[in-house]
Design a protein around this motif. Structure first.
Motif, PDB file in Angstrom:
ATOM      1  N   ARG A  75       0.883  -1.170   0.000  1.00 25.33           N
ATOM      2  CA  ARG A  75       0.000   0.000   0.000  1.00 25.33           C
ATOM      3  C   ARG A  75       0.922   1.222   0.000  1.00 25.33           C
ATOM      4  N   VAL A  77       1.285   4.572   0.828  1.00 28.27           N
ATOM      5  CA  VAL A  77       0.532   5.469   1.707  1.00 28.27           C
ATOM      6  C   VAL A  77       1.487   6.365   2.485  1.00 28.27           C
ATOM      7  N   TYR A  96      -5.772   5.428  12.979  1.00 25.87           N
ATOM      8  CA  TYR A  96      -4.719   5.600  11.992  1.00 25.87           C
ATOM      9  C   TYR A  96      -5.323   6.335  10.806  1.00 25.87           C
ATOM     10  N   GLN A 100      -3.400   7.615   0.429  1.00 25.85           N
ATOM     11  CA  GLN A 100      -2.969   6.519  -0.442  1.00 25.85           C
ATOM     12  C   GLN A 100      -3.033   6.919  -1.913  1.00 25.85           C
ATOM     13  N   HIS A 111      -5.517  -8.230   0.033  1.00 29.97           N
ATOM     14  CA  HIS A 111      -5.237  -8.753   1.376  1.00 29.97           C
ATOM     15  C   HIS A 111      -6.446  -8.492   2.276  1.00 29.97           C
ATOM     16  N   HIS A 113      -7.465  -7.959   6.696  1.00 31.57           N
ATOM     17  CA  HIS A 113      -6.934  -7.795   8.051  1.00 31.57           C
ATOM     18  C   HIS A 113      -8.069  -7.560   9.046  1.00 31.57           C
ATOM     19  N   ARG A 119     -12.398   4.704   3.417  1.00 31.49           N
ATOM     20  CA  ARG A 119     -11.686   5.577   2.468  1.00 31.49           C
ATOM     21  C   ARG A 119     -12.584   6.750   2.154  1.00 31.49           C
ATOM     22  N   HIS A 153      -9.533  -7.117   0.084  1.00 26.75           N
ATOM     23  CA  HIS A 153      -9.660  -5.896  -0.725  1.00 26.75           C
ATOM     24  C   HIS A 153      -8.391  -5.651  -1.517  1.00 26.75           C
ATOM     25  N   HIS A 155      -6.989  -2.735  -4.633  1.00 31.39           N
ATOM     26  CA  HIS A 155      -7.319  -1.462  -5.255  1.00 31.39           C
ATOM     27  C   HIS A 155      -6.664  -1.428  -6.630  1.00 31.39           C
ATOM     28  N   ASP A 167      -7.220   7.241   3.895  1.00 26.22           N
ATOM     29  CA  ASP A 167      -7.506   5.988   4.596  1.00 26.22           C
ATOM     30  C   ASP A 167      -7.740   6.283   6.072  1.00 26.22           C
ATOM     31  N   LEU A 169      -8.213   3.868   9.502  1.00 30.26           N
ATOM     32  CA  LEU A 169      -8.285   2.497  10.027  1.00 30.26           C
ATOM     33  C   LEU A 169      -8.262   2.514  11.554  1.00 30.26           C
TER      34      LEU A 169
HETATM   35  O1  GTQ Z   1      -5.642  -0.142   1.759  1.00 31.40           O
HETATM   36  O2  GTQ Z   1      -5.592  -2.015   2.817  1.00 31.40           O
HETATM   37  O3  GTQ Z   1      -3.476   3.087   4.748  1.00 31.40           O
HETATM   38  O4  GTQ Z   1      -4.020  -2.313   4.806  1.00 31.40           O
HETATM   39  C1  GTQ Z   1      -2.997   1.027   5.767  1.00 31.40           C
HETATM   40  C2  GTQ Z   1      -3.137  -0.342   5.781  1.00 31.40           C
HETATM   41  C3  GTQ Z   1      -4.317   1.141   3.796  1.00 31.40           C
HETATM   42  C4  GTQ Z   1      -5.296  -0.840   2.721  1.00 31.40           C
HETATM   43  C5  GTQ Z   1      -3.580   1.753   4.778  1.00 31.40           C
HETATM   44  C6  GTQ Z   1      -3.874  -0.969   4.792  1.00 31.40           C
HETATM   45  C7  GTQ Z   1      -4.477  -0.216   3.805  1.00 31.40           C
END
Ligand code: GTQ
Length: 352
Positions: A75, A77, A96, A100, A111, A113, A119, A153, A155, A167, A169
């Motif tokens: 990612r 970012v 967080y 991005q 991936h 998590h 977003r 997900h 992108h 982003d 999280l």
């Molecule tokens: O897009 O899955 O800013 O997994 C930090 C961890 C974005 C993402 C982030 C992530 C993602």
């Protein structure tokens, strides 16, 4: 409030110091020495008010775009680090945030998590997508898009222009509980199993499947297109009421429950009329703001942030914030209010 006088820290003596040394050796400690900073009469936070100007961040993000691919980075970012929490990858104590970038032709691999992600799209030509749970959602500026807990997900950007989004999280919450899991999909891009717009039609049109029972804690739809959101604000800006603190402020909703879109993250959109001078407000959910339209200024504690489109600022817990708009303006914001409310902790002040 001076939190140091709430509890009086007892004086010390040679005998007490000797006891503390012996306590330390046995992994114990005297509560009365730390109580004042442990149980504070009001929120005390290392998170400080801060602002990120988009025209300062964007060139750095584009440099990152030249220097590393989305695939190599997984990612790509820029983490928005709160100046009071440097190195912790936190914009507030509980959330967080990052900005991005996906360049034309790139794919950020699939991936999943334990952390929930949202977003908010900042720029792009409307060709990029995020695929969640077998369905692609096109990401257009202003769209609010979800990646709920444990959903695969990826992108992609098949368009001509870079796509950039904010982003948000709940990683610090997940890690506070030591409950983080993550894995990769076998394929870089997950298979598409449903056509675009399916979840929005099925769950987001004021209708639900017959006798629908929500399967999880997050909204079953992944996208809240700005065209719809803006239409709501347009109508309500004419109809009012305009709250003295919030203007016309709405919260994003999980249509299956009426609650917040995800168990930990709440998100809001507000319209401020030209000339608005809002009254101060505070709440226990530290909040990240993103200026979508218009220019204005927000007073956060003793600091004043002048903002324009795509600027980001953060309001720590319990610090008063008041907004002014020089012209009609729209602010997006998000916070951990959903988590605080679930735990019975949330408070606000200055609401009548
Ligand atoms: O897009 O899955 O800013 O997994 C930090 C961890 C974005 C993402 C982030 C992530 C993602």
């Amino acid at each position: 409030m001076d939190t140091t006088t709430f509890y009086v820290r007892p004086g010390t003596s040679a005998e007490r110091k000797d006891l503390y040394r012996r306590l330390h050796e046995k992994n114990t400690a005297p509560l009365w020495e730390v109580l004042a900073k442990l149980v504070t009469p009001e929120p005390v936070s290392a998170c400080v008010p801060a602002m990120w100007r988009y025209d300062e961040i964007r060139p750095l993000l584009m440099d990152a775009g030249r220097l590393i691919t989305a695939k190599e980075a997984e990612r790509r970012v820029l983490v928005l680090e709160n100046p009071g929490l440097r190195g912790a990858s936190q914009i507030t104590q509980s959330l967080y945030a990052g900005v991005q970038l996906v360049m034309p032709g790139e794919v950020a691999p699939s991936h999943r998590h334990a952390a929930s992600a949202m977003r908010f799209v900042l720029e792009g030509d409307g060709a990029a997508y995020t695929a969640v749970d077998g369905e692609r959602t096109t990401m257009r500026p202003g769209d609010f898009v979800l990646t709920p807990f444990w959903t695969f997900h990826d992108h992609g950007n098949p368009g001509e222009a870079p796509v950039v989004w904010l982003d948000g999280l709940d990683v610090p919450i997940v890690n506070m509980f030591s409950a983080s899991f993550a894995d990769h999909h076998d394929e870089e891009m997950q298979p598409v199993t449903r056509s675009e717009g399916d979840a929005l039609a099925r769950y987001g049109g004021g209708l639900l499947p017959l006798e629908y029972t929500p399967p999880g804690m997050s909204a079953p739809m992944f996208s809240y297109p700005y065209s719809r959101t803006r239409g709501v604000l347009d109508t309500l800006s004419r109809n009012g009421p305009v709250d003295r603190r919030h203007g016309v402020k709405m919260q994003y909703v999980n249509p299956a429950t009426g609650g917040y879109p995800m168990p930990t993250i709440s998100a809001f959109i507000q319209w401020l009329p030209s000339g608005f001078t809002g009254e101060p407000y505070r709440s226990t959910d530290a909040t990240i703001y993103w200026a979508v339209e218009g220019h204005g200024r927000s007073q956060v504690g003793s600091l004043s942030f002048a903002w324009g489109p795509r600027d980001i600022f953060v309001v720590p817990s319990w610090l008063p914030v008041s907004h002014e708009a020089r012209q009609d303006a729209v602010l997006f914001s998000f916070s951990d209010r959903a988590a605080q409310k679930a735990l019975g902790l949330w408070r606000e002040d200055g609401v009548q």
